[in-house]
Design a protein around this motif. Sequence first.
Motif, short mmCIF file in Angstrom:
data_model
loop_
_atom_site.label_atom_id
_atom_site.label_comp_id
_atom_site.label_asym_id
_atom_site.label_seq_id
_atom_site.Cartn_x
_atom_site.Cartn_y
_atom_site.Cartn_z
N GLU A 1 3.05 -3.85 15.04
CA GLU A 1 3.35 -3.66 13.63
C GLU A 1 2.08 -3.75 12.80
O GLU A 1 1.06 -4.29 13.25
N VAL A 2 2.14 -3.17 11.62
CA VAL A 2 1.03 -3.34 10.67
C VAL A 2 1.63 -3.86 9.37
O VAL A 2 2.57 -3.30 8.82
N THR A 3 1.08 -4.99 8.93
CA THR A 3 1.64 -5.65 7.76
C THR A 3 0.53 -6.03 6.80
O THR A 3 -0.63 -6.19 7.20
N PHE B 1 6.78 1.00 -7.69
CA PHE B 1 5.60 0.83 -6.84
C PHE B 1 5.48 -0.65 -6.50
O PHE B 1 6.36 -1.46 -6.86
N LEU B 2 4.42 -1.04 -5.78
CA LEU B 2 4.34 -2.40 -5.24
C LEU B 2 3.96 -3.43 -6.30
O LEU B 2 3.14 -3.17 -7.18
N GLU B 3 4.55 -4.61 -6.18
CA GLU B 3 4.23 -5.74 -7.05
C GLU B 3 3.38 -6.75 -6.29
O GLU B 3 3.42 -6.81 -5.05
N ASP B 4 2.63 -7.56 -7.04
CA ASP B 4 1.84 -8.61 -6.37
C ASP B 4 2.78 -9.51 -5.58
O ASP B 4 3.86 -9.87 -6.05
N GLY B 5 2.36 -9.86 -4.38
CA GLY B 5 3.19 -10.70 -3.52
C GLY B 5 4.04 -9.92 -2.54
O GLY B 5 4.52 -10.48 -1.55
N ASP B 6 4.24 -8.64 -2.81
CA ASP B 6 5.04 -7.83 -1.87
C ASP B 6 4.34 -7.76 -0.52
O ASP B 6 3.12 -7.61 -0.43
N VAL B 7 5.17 -7.83 0.52
CA VAL B 7 4.67 -7.69 1.89
C VAL B 7 5.26 -6.41 2.48
O VAL B 7 6.49 -6.26 2.50
N VAL B 8 4.40 -5.51 2.92
CA VAL B 8 4.86 -4.26 3.53
C VAL B 8 4.58 -4.31 5.02
O VAL B 8 3.48 -4.66 5.44
N THR B 9 5.59 -3.97 5.80
CA THR B 9 5.45 -4.00 7.26
C THR B 9 5.93 -2.68 7.85
O THR B 9 7.07 -2.26 7.62
N LEU B 10 5.03 -2.03 8.59
CA LEU B 10 5.43 -0.86 9.37
C LEU B 10 5.59 -1.29 10.82
O LEU B 10 4.74 -2.02 11.35
#
Lengths: 403, 403
Positions: free
Chosen positions: B395-397, B370-379
């Motif tokens: 895009e959504v980030t 699963f996601l960690e602190d600092g991860d950036v997710v971009t659709l």
Amino acid sequence: MTPFEVPEGDPFGPHNLPYGVFSPAGSEHRTVGVRLGDHVLDAGAAARALGSPYAALLARPTLNPLLAAGRTAWSDVRRALTAWVTVPSHQETVAPFLHPLSSVTLHLPFEVADYVDFYASENHARNVGQIFRPDAADSLTPNWKHLPIGYHGRAGTVVVSGTDVVRPSGQRRVPGEDAPVFGPSVRLDIEAEVGFVVGVPSRLGRPVPLADFREHVFGLCLLNDWSARDIQAWEYVPLGPFLGKSFATSVSAWITPLDALEEARVRPPERTHPLLPYLDDSEEEPGGYDLRISVAVNGHVVSEPPFSTMYWTAAQQLAHLTVNGASLRTGDLYASGTVSGPEPGQRGSLLELTWNGRDPLELPDGKRTFLEDGDVVTLSAWAPGPHSVRVGLGEVTGRIVAG
Amino acid sequence: MTPFEVPEGDPFGPHNLPYGVFSPAGSEHRTVGVRLGDHVLDAGAAARALGSPYAALLARPTLNPLLAAGRTAWSDVRRALTAWVTVPSHQETVAPFLHPLSSVTLHLPFEVADYVDFYASENHARNVGQIFRPDAADSLTPNWKHLPIGYHGRAGTVVVSGTDVVRPSGQRRVPGEDAPVFGPSVRLDIEAEVGFVVGVPSRLGRPVPLADFREHVFGLCLLNDWSARDIQAWEYVPLGPFLGKSFATSVSAWITPLDALEEARVRPPERTHPLLPYLDDSEEEPGGYDLRISVAVNGHVVSEPPFSTMYWTAAQQLAHLTVNGASLRTGDLYASGTVSGPEPGQRGSLLELTWNGRDPLELPDGKRTFLEDGDVVTLSAWAPGPHSVRVGLGEVTGRIVAG
């Protein structure tokens, strides 16, 4: 007798002063009104006539500016209003701005931001569990005593008392059939609830602690969370109620400020399970409210649910709602969930009162399991006030009409 | 090269023209912008300079007035904008109102009324069913093929792309323990979705038929329905997701009008079950959209969900949402639910991509369940457009920050 001479013991005397939004007879103009006995004071016009700075909060078409102003302003405005309707020199000035209640049109008093519905009555949750999961070892789900269960409802279909409710159509499952059928709900129900109105917003990412409840919440209303049990039963696994609830939620036209309910504060029932610190109110001021609700169908009282029996308080609900960092906005509305007391005559839904239709209610106009077209449901309530005078809560009423 | 000379094949050429709300560099003033290549046109200022009547819809701090204006106005405004950025005489007039995209601040483009989230991907629903109910005979619940399952989410925590997402805290159950523990979510996930934006309201009590979809819905955006799986798992029985979702929902800054997506319309997958008449779209125009979504974590593409595989269309969702008489408001937002295709590399959540953490993803900077602190997710996404040119979706980030 002038309108200011409210009969002794009137639940809408100067100790109450709930807020609403009204239009005077023959006008479409909406403005904030304050109820006094059988009259409504045009609060904005009164403020202007008196040169009060609160005109900016009161001469408005919704309560939202007042809601956003915060606790200090709420107390100051209430103190000013009390003076206007009790001090003779002020009475003279504001008298022209009193309208007979029967002559005005009442509107939805605030713009609803988000609407959340909780499930905070242990009696209700246990009744529902016994009806729908009769073989379960525990009628409560494992999470029930650890958090106030809630879900988001539809803010756009919150309507003011007096609005007709169109019987919803939808899918329902017929026992023994695989595919659903479509048609008007045949199990249309009520849920007698109390709604809490948020005034002061919070910041995204910042939980609101229990102790800050009164800084954010302005007041409360009565709320009928109309429910189509057949639609709900078919749709709600796994993501919860949706169309079974979203067709209408009725609220009373009057919002009672928390300041009018000081004498009604009570400790909630003893907690049977240890609570996580953010929900532990054992060291807080009493978080419950002693509100005596009455449910009437076509004028016939069918139940008297006591709000003091609610396991989870409004302060706990607010703390839970925001503990994940979700922010509040002015106009957020959250409801208690169905209020049901321990006795059969204290249940807040027809589902429970008729035990899912097994035990019809005997009304003067015939038997009822669920609601029929033309039925009028009215919730009313009062709370203990100062000097043994009742604080009246506005009623919420609605008539079922065919779709 | 002038800003009007968008390179051939640019997905944000004059065939696209999505709408947003921006502030120019050094200003707090919000106004409607239209994207052209790497620039943003101040549409209201352009309209004023040209003496266009559409200035009243465009020189506004949100898209809501344009949304409310209805389909004829939407088409007329789009036609006008196309002329302004393509006809040389107009270009000269509007050129001063073009801002480099990199210089502006983008805002939430509309005021969200109600937010509903659906569950419309069969692949997603089957994956979730197999993960959480591995012994069930059918991975879908019995209602899934009969109605588009949905629930209301929190409108007040819809944020624009680029907003940091604070890791939510909440209750979660530790296996083998009766009581929950409290703390930051350890199973923070994404859901890659498409959001539909309602423009024209409907009346309470009046369902919106399938055929009226395009009269009410203005356009679409990309949407990340951030989900705390551990919080959700503990809370969601019986009333559905609440705090596991309500902390944040991110939307793209650009709303693509349906008019830009004519070439992307496709028939949805073949229906395996007969549909009730209000959902039966077999005689309607194609209700699906061929949107090619890409999910990246820290710049690394982890999935490419195809929107064309969604079982339920946006038109069916709207018909279902209103079939009980629930009304629509300008600014209502409803999302598709997680978009997952049939292939492992087409899944729209980490829950599915890692099969509930069993199969970690290998990213250049380490493994992820699963996601960690600092991860950036971009659709991001595109759709087929006219003459084989792509239509780019905004895009959504979002970046995860510790609570």
